[in-house]
Enzyme design. Sequence first.
Site, PDB file in Angstrom:
ATOM      1  CB  SER A 114       4.163  44.114  15.898  1.00 16.97           C
ATOM      2  OG  SER A 114       3.692  44.011  14.582  1.00 16.97           O
ATOM      3  CE  LYS A 189       1.495  46.245  12.896  1.00 10.01           C
ATOM      4  NZ  LYS A 189       2.233  45.000  12.727  1.00 10.01           N
ATOM      5  CE  LYS A 258       2.940  41.989  19.921  1.00 13.28           C
ATOM      6  NZ  LYS A 258       3.775  42.400  18.756  1.00 13.28           N
TER       7      LYS A 258
END
Length: 315
Positions: A114, A189, A258
Site C-alpha cells: 500500500s 488504494k 499510513k
Amino acid sequence: MAETGLKPMNVRDAVTSFPTNPKIGFIGLGNMGAALAMRLLDPGLMVYDPDQTAMKPFIDGGAIAASDLAAMARQCDIIFACLPTSAVTEMVLFGDDGMAGHMKPGQIFIDMTSGDPAISRDQAARLKQAGIDFVDAPVSGGPRGAREGVIAIMVGGDAALYAQLLPLLGRISSNCFHAGPVGAGHALKAGNNLLNLICRMASFEVVSLLVNAGVDAGRAVDILQKSSGRNYATEITLPDNILSGKMHQGFSMALMQKDAGLALGMAAAMAQDMPLGASAFDALQDAINTHGDAADMSLVALSYEAKTGARIRPE
C-alpha cells in the site's frame, strides 16, 4: 537523481517480450503477503522474507527459499513484493546491494505494497531506464479476501502489460482492475482506505446512537446492512470482528493511519479540502492515543464505547 547501479537502455518504452512460463518470486510474507503468495504456491515459486519462520509454510509446500534479495533478482522473471511502505520498497530496490542492481531487461516488478503513488512513479521511471517494468498492484479486502481469492487488486501500469499479467494476477484473485498508469493503483488504494475509515467511524457513531436509543447492537447492524446505510463496516467489520467479540481484524491502526494519511497528503498537494476525511483521521488519532498505533483497528470500537457509553460488543 540518485545513483541506482542500473545500466540505461537506449530503446524501451514498454514491455518487449513477455516470458513464457516465467519464474515467479515473492518478497514479504507478512499477514497479507503470505495470504497473497499462498495463491501462487507451486514448486517453482521463490520466496523471501527476513523472518525465516514466515517462509516455512511455503518451503513445506515446495517453494524455493531465496538466499537473499540479489539471488531472487537474478533468478526470477516476475517479482512480487508486499511490504510495509514505499520507503521499504525503495530500500529493497535501490538500497545497498538492492535488487535493481542485479535485475536485467525484461523483468517485471509488481509492488503490492500500500504505497505512495508519487514514489512509485519515481521508482518506475528509474527501473524503466534499464528496461525493467514496474507495476503497482495494491489490494483491498483483508487476509480473508486474499485467502479466498476474491480480494480486489488495483493495478497501475501499462495497459498492454496489464493484459499480459492478468492470467497470473487471476491466480491471486478473480477481482483484478486496471486503474490506469503507474501510481493509479496506489492512489486508489489510499483513497479506498480513507473512505473505509470514514465509513467505519460513521458506522460506529451511528450504531452507538442506536444502542443508546434502545436498539440491540446486533439487530441494528443487521438491519443497516439491508438498508441504504450499508458499507464494509456493517457487512464485515462489525459482524465479524466486533459483535462476535473477537476484536481482531488483522489490520493495525498504524497501517490505517499510513494509508489514510497518504490520501490526505494527495489532497493537500492538490489543495482539495477533505473535511470528512480529516475528521475521521482525527478520530483515528484519538484511538491511537489510547490504544497505541500497533493496536488492531477493531479496538476503535472501544473508543466509541468510552465516548458514548453505548456497549457495542457482546456483554
